[in-house]
Motif scaffolding. Structure first.
Motif, PDB file in Angstrom:
ATOM      1  N   VAL A   1      -1.007  -0.755  -4.300  1.00 29.18           N
ATOM      2  CA  VAL A   1      -2.422   0.008  -4.198  1.00 29.18           C
ATOM      3  C   VAL A   1      -1.888   1.415  -3.896  1.00 29.18           C
ATOM      4  O   VAL A   1      -1.318   1.681  -3.006  1.00 29.18           O
ATOM      5  N   SER A   2      -2.382   2.209  -4.673  1.00 31.88           N
ATOM      6  CA  SER A   2      -2.282   3.748  -4.329  1.00 31.88           C
ATOM      7  C   SER A   2      -3.185   4.432  -5.345  1.00 31.88           C
ATOM      8  O   SER A   2      -3.542   3.971  -6.326  1.00 31.88           O
ATOM      9  N   LEU A   3      -3.359   5.728  -4.973  1.00 29.37           N
ATOM     10  CA  LEU A   3      -4.077   6.677  -6.077  1.00 29.37           C
ATOM     11  C   LEU A   3      -3.119   7.228  -7.140  1.00 29.37           C
ATOM     12  O   LEU A   3      -3.579   7.404  -8.242  1.00 29.37           O
ATOM     13  N   ASP A   4      -1.887   7.356  -6.567  1.00 27.86           N
ATOM     14  CA  ASP A   4      -0.797   7.669  -7.422  1.00 27.86           C
ATOM     15  C   ASP A   4       0.392   6.945  -7.678  1.00 27.86           C
ATOM     16  O   ASP A   4       0.550   6.371  -6.471  1.00 27.86           O
ATOM     17  N   PHE A   5       1.101   6.615  -8.437  1.00 29.63           N
ATOM     18  CA  PHE A   5       2.144   5.784  -8.438  1.00 29.63           C
ATOM     19  C   PHE A   5       3.513   6.769  -9.055  1.00 29.63           C
ATOM     20  O   PHE A   5       3.455   7.505  -9.853  1.00 29.63           O
ATOM     21  N   SER A   6       4.695   6.530  -8.518  1.00 23.79           N
ATOM     22  CA  SER A   6       5.832   6.934  -8.803  1.00 23.79           C
ATOM     23  C   SER A   6       6.311   6.417 -10.375  1.00 23.79           C
ATOM     24  O   SER A   6       5.612   5.492 -11.008  1.00 23.79           O
ATOM     25  N   GLU A   7       6.995   7.247 -11.019  1.00 21.57           N
ATOM     26  CA  GLU A   7       7.507   6.965 -12.361  1.00 21.57           C
ATOM     27  C   GLU A   7       7.957   5.401 -12.561  1.00 21.57           C
ATOM     28  O   GLU A   7       7.570   4.614 -13.598  1.00 21.57           O
ATOM     29  N   LYS A   8       8.772   4.988 -11.741  1.00 25.07           N
ATOM     30  CA  LYS A   8       9.381   3.794 -11.671  1.00 25.07           C
ATOM     31  C   LYS A   8       8.298   2.708 -11.597  1.00 25.07           C
ATOM     32  O   LYS A   8       8.218   1.607 -12.380  1.00 25.07           O
ATOM     33  N   LEU A   9       7.505   2.684 -10.592  1.00 27.48           N
ATOM     34  CA  LEU A   9       6.367   1.790 -10.495  1.00 27.48           C
ATOM     35  C   LEU A   9       5.384   1.657 -11.697  1.00 27.48           C
ATOM     36  O   LEU A   9       4.756   0.687 -11.974  1.00 27.48           O
ATOM     37  N   GLN A  10       5.267   2.911 -12.286  1.00 25.11           N
ATOM     38  CA  GLN A  10       4.333   2.889 -13.438  1.00 25.11           C
ATOM     39  C   GLN A  10       5.022   2.166 -14.651  1.00 25.11           C
ATOM     40  O   GLN A  10       4.514   1.266 -15.548  1.00 25.11           O
ATOM     41  N   GLU A  11       6.331   2.045 -14.699  1.00 24.97           N
ATOM     42  CA  GLU A  11       7.223   1.402 -15.764  1.00 24.97           C
ATOM     43  C   GLU A  11       7.091  -0.346 -15.391  1.00 24.97           C
ATOM     44  O   GLU A  11       6.951  -0.954 -16.059  1.00 24.97           O
TER      45      GLU A  11
ATOM     46  N   PHE B   1       0.818  -1.167  -0.087  1.00 24.35           N
ATOM     47  CA  PHE B   1      -0.075   0.162  -0.199  1.00 24.35           C
ATOM     48  C   PHE B   1       1.038   1.266   0.047  1.00 24.35           C
ATOM     49  O   PHE B   1       1.648   1.584   0.979  1.00 24.35           O
ATOM     50  N   GLY B   2       0.567   2.094  -0.948  1.00 29.40           N
ATOM     51  CA  GLY B   2       1.666   3.239  -0.914  1.00 29.40           C
ATOM     52  C   GLY B   2       2.367   3.077  -2.365  1.00 29.40           C
ATOM     53  O   GLY B   2       3.054   2.233  -2.508  1.00 29.40           O
ATOM     54  N   GLY B   3       2.173   4.443  -3.064  1.00 30.31           N
ATOM     55  CA  GLY B   3       2.851   4.276  -4.491  1.00 30.31           C
ATOM     56  C   GLY B   3       4.042   5.214  -4.540  1.00 30.31           C
ATOM     57  O   GLY B   3       4.518   5.780  -5.596  1.00 30.31           O
ATOM     58  N   GLY B   4       4.853   5.509  -3.453  1.00 24.77           N
ATOM     59  CA  GLY B   4       5.784   6.446  -3.276  1.00 24.77           C
ATOM     60  C   GLY B   4       7.065   5.905  -3.238  1.00 24.77           C
ATOM     61  O   GLY B   4       7.135   4.599  -3.697  1.00 24.77           O
ATOM     62  N   SER B   5       8.122   6.456  -3.038  1.00 27.73           N
ATOM     63  CA  SER B   5       9.593   5.773  -2.977  1.00 27.73           C
ATOM     64  C   SER B   5       9.607   4.640  -2.104  1.00 27.73           C
ATOM     65  O   SER B   5      10.286   3.653  -2.617  1.00 27.73           O
ATOM     66  N   VAL B   6       9.074   4.485  -0.924  1.00 29.18           N
ATOM     67  CA  VAL B   6       9.105   3.373  -0.110  1.00 29.18           C
ATOM     68  C   VAL B   6       8.426   2.120  -0.764  1.00 29.18           C
ATOM     69  O   VAL B   6       8.775   1.155  -1.028  1.00 29.18           O
ATOM     70  N   GLY B   7       7.103   2.347  -1.084  1.00 35.15           N
ATOM     71  CA  GLY B   7       6.405   1.493  -1.961  1.00 35.15           C
ATOM     72  C   GLY B   7       7.313   0.723  -3.282  1.00 35.15           C
ATOM     73  O   GLY B   7       7.212  -0.371  -3.618  1.00 35.15           O
ATOM     74  N   GLU B   8       7.731   1.971  -3.840  1.00 36.74           N
ATOM     75  CA  GLU B   8       8.822   1.510  -5.036  1.00 36.74           C
ATOM     76  C   GLU B   8       9.727   0.587  -4.710  1.00 36.74           C
ATOM     77  O   GLU B   8       9.846  -0.553  -5.215  1.00 36.74           O
ATOM     78  N   ARG B   9      10.454   0.764  -3.774  1.00 38.43           N
ATOM     79  CA  ARG B   9      11.515  -0.023  -3.388  1.00 38.43           C
ATOM     80  C   ARG B   9      11.222  -1.336  -2.886  1.00 38.43           C
ATOM     81  O   ARG B   9      11.726  -2.410  -3.250  1.00 38.43           O
ATOM     82  N   LYS B  10      10.180  -1.414  -2.103  1.00 40.54           N
ATOM     83  CA  LYS B  10       9.405  -3.064  -1.719  1.00 40.54           C
ATOM     84  C   LYS B  10       9.150  -3.485  -3.106  1.00 40.54           C
ATOM     85  O   LYS B  10       9.454  -4.806  -3.005  1.00 40.54           O
ATOM     86  N   ALA B  11       8.504  -2.723  -4.089  1.00 36.37           N
ATOM     87  CA  ALA B  11       7.937  -3.655  -5.045  1.00 36.37           C
ATOM     88  C   ALA B  11       9.129  -4.069  -6.106  1.00 36.37           C
ATOM     89  O   ALA B  11       9.379  -5.292  -6.332  1.00 36.37           O
ATOM     90  N   GLU B  12      10.084  -3.223  -6.076  1.00 37.74           N
ATOM     91  CA  GLU B  12      11.417  -3.723  -6.916  1.00 37.74           C
ATOM     92  C   GLU B  12      12.026  -5.064  -6.179  1.00 37.74           C
ATOM     93  O   GLU B  12      12.522  -5.786  -6.895  1.00 37.74           O
ATOM     94  N   LEU B  13      11.748  -4.943  -4.758  1.00 37.61           N
ATOM     95  CA  LEU B  13      12.515  -6.203  -4.073  1.00 37.61           C
ATOM     96  C   LEU B  13      11.709  -7.434  -4.283  1.00 37.61           C
ATOM     97  O   LEU B  13      12.241  -8.589  -4.655  1.00 37.61           O
ATOM     98  N   PHE B  14      10.409  -7.287  -4.513  1.00 35.00           N
ATOM     99  CA  PHE B  14       9.351  -8.509  -4.487  1.00 35.00           C
ATOM    100  C   PHE B  14       9.001  -8.946  -5.698  1.00 35.00           C
ATOM    101  O   PHE B  14       8.699 -10.236  -6.087  1.00 35.00           O
TER     102      PHE B  14
END
Length: 220
Positions: free
Chosen positions: A44-54, A22-35
């Motif tokens: 899950v978020s209203l907005d997503f970082s550029e990397k998460l969108q990629e 939960f969260g589309g910022g830098s922390v969520g991005e880092r966790k997503a890249e790991l998993f």
């Protein structure tokens, strides 16, 4: 919440497991890249970082757009349902606690970014099949980062090649040396050989040549 002295480092196979962040910022991005490389990862978020969108566009993660501040407990519970691990990583501590409480009701593992949850995600160093996790259980991220830098200076990419070579040699020795104790001693000879380690700087083949020379000499 688990007691800190009850934490045990484990290597888990997350194939097919659902991880919800939960969260589309830098922390969520880092966790997503790991998993995202080893699990079914949902952010899950209203907005997503550029990397998460990629990552979403490439199919490495699933992005679920939702106004978390306005989401009901029922909506959050439905998203969490079936998850192996939930990571509340929003900018709101109150919202993170709410998500934690909902996940906790279903006995789902929780990694909290602003508190100590049931799962602590370590700082990870990977050298091929060599995986090292570093954690201070949230007490000092600075020490964790410092320790990682120290280890990275010692555990070079050659360790990945050594693992590959040792695996190759184990197979070879099982065919040519019956006694397990002798096989172990030979593998250690190779592992402690400066010539083998230095050989990796030239090529894997050179290191392997040096290793087989050591083994052949001991088998004669």
């Amino acid at each position: 919440m688990a007691e800190t002295n009850n934490f045990l480092p484990l290597m888990l196979d997350l194939s097919g497991r659902k991880i919800v962040i939960f969260g589309g910022g830098s922390v969520g991005e880092r966790k997503a890249e790991l998993f995202c490389g080893c699990a079914d990862t949902v952010v899950v978020s209203l907005d997503f970082s550029e990397k998460l969108q990629e990552l979403g566009a490439s199919g490495q993660v699933r992005l679920l757009r939702l106004d978390l501040a306005a989401a009901t407990d029922s909506e959050l519970g439905e998203i969490i349902s079936g998850a192996f691990l939930v990571i509340p990583a929003t900018s709101s501590s109150e919202l993170n606690r709410k998500i934690t409480d909902i996940a906790g009701e279903s006995d789902i593992l929780i990694n909290q970014v602003d508190a100590l949850g049931s799962v602590v995600i370590p700082s990870v160093i990977k050298r091929g099949d060599l995986v090292i996790g570093i954690s201070t259980l949230g007490h000092s991220p600075a020490v964790s980062k410092y320790t990682r830098r120290q280890i990275e200076g010692v555990i070079t990419p050659a360790y990945s090649d050594m693992i590959r070579l040792q695996d190759e040699l184990r197979t070879y020795l099982k065919l040519h040396v019956k006694e397990q104790r002798k096989r172990k001693a030979l593998l250690w000879k190779v592992l402690e050989s400066e010539g083998v380690w230095n050989g990796f700087s030239e090529s894997y083949e050179k290191a392997a040549e040096n290793a087989y020379a050591i083994i052949s000499d001991k088998l004669e």
